[in-house]
Design an enzyme around this catalytic site. Structure first.
Site: not given
Ligand code: DQA
Length: 150
Positions: A17-18, A25, A30, A81, A84, A87, A94, A105, A107-109, A114, A118
């Site tokens: 999501p997002n 964003r 990011y 990725n 959210a 978490h 599962d 897995e 993550h950009l950040s 943070r 997270r």
């Molecule tokens: C994220 C880190 C997550 O905590 C956050 O909810 C995201 C992006 C990242 O790519 O840094 O939506 O997965």
């Protein structure tokens, strides 16, 4: 795959999501690259290392779980990725636990640097590894790891 079969190995790059809102964003967190650019970047990196990359994004937990099931059933490697869902989604965890091919897995950040919520990933223990904090290069590193896995 036989020794003579040089067709690129398929890899699904799945985004939660997002992440379609990249570019506008929280660019301080990011980066400035938008989702379309991230997609093109992943496809290009994949082509460079001999992978056929398909990039998808959804805001729906059910759809993301369905895509993981698809990867499980077709023994397709995944770069995920979970955004959210990282978490708190035990349902996504599962699904990932059923993996039949590498699942990384990304993550950009760097979530560990943070907010406290997270710091925990419910996905990490059912991934082959986690790459975080390198922006779009987190995806490039994951794709390279899949392409060079022994
Ligand atoms: C994220 C880190 C997550 O905590 C956050 O909810 C995201 C992006 C990242 O790519 O840094 O939506 O997965």
């Amino acid at each position: 795959m036989t020794e003579t079969d040089q067709s690129p190995r398929p890899v699904l790059v799945l985004n939660g999501p997002n992440l379609a809102r990249l570019g506008t964003r929280e660019p301080d967190v990011y980066g400035a690259m938008n989702y379309g650019q991230l997609t093109g970047f992943c496809e290009q990196v994949g082509a460079d290392v001999g992978l056929a990359v398909e990039v998808r994004q959804t805001d729906s937990e059910a759809e993301l779980i369905g895509w993981i099931h698809e990867a499980v059933d077709s023994q397709t490697a995944v770069v995920l990725n979970p955004a959210a869902f990282t978490h708190y989604s035990y349902a996504l965890r599962d699904a990932c636990a059923q993996r039949t091919a590498p699942l990384i897995e990304v993550h950009l950040s760097n979530p560990a640097a943070r907010e406290e919520f997270r710091h925990n990933s419910v996905i990490s223990a059912v991934a082959d590894g986690t790459i975080a904090g390198f922006g779009a290069n987190s995806y490039a590193l994951a794709l390279t790891a899949i392409a060079t896995a022994r």
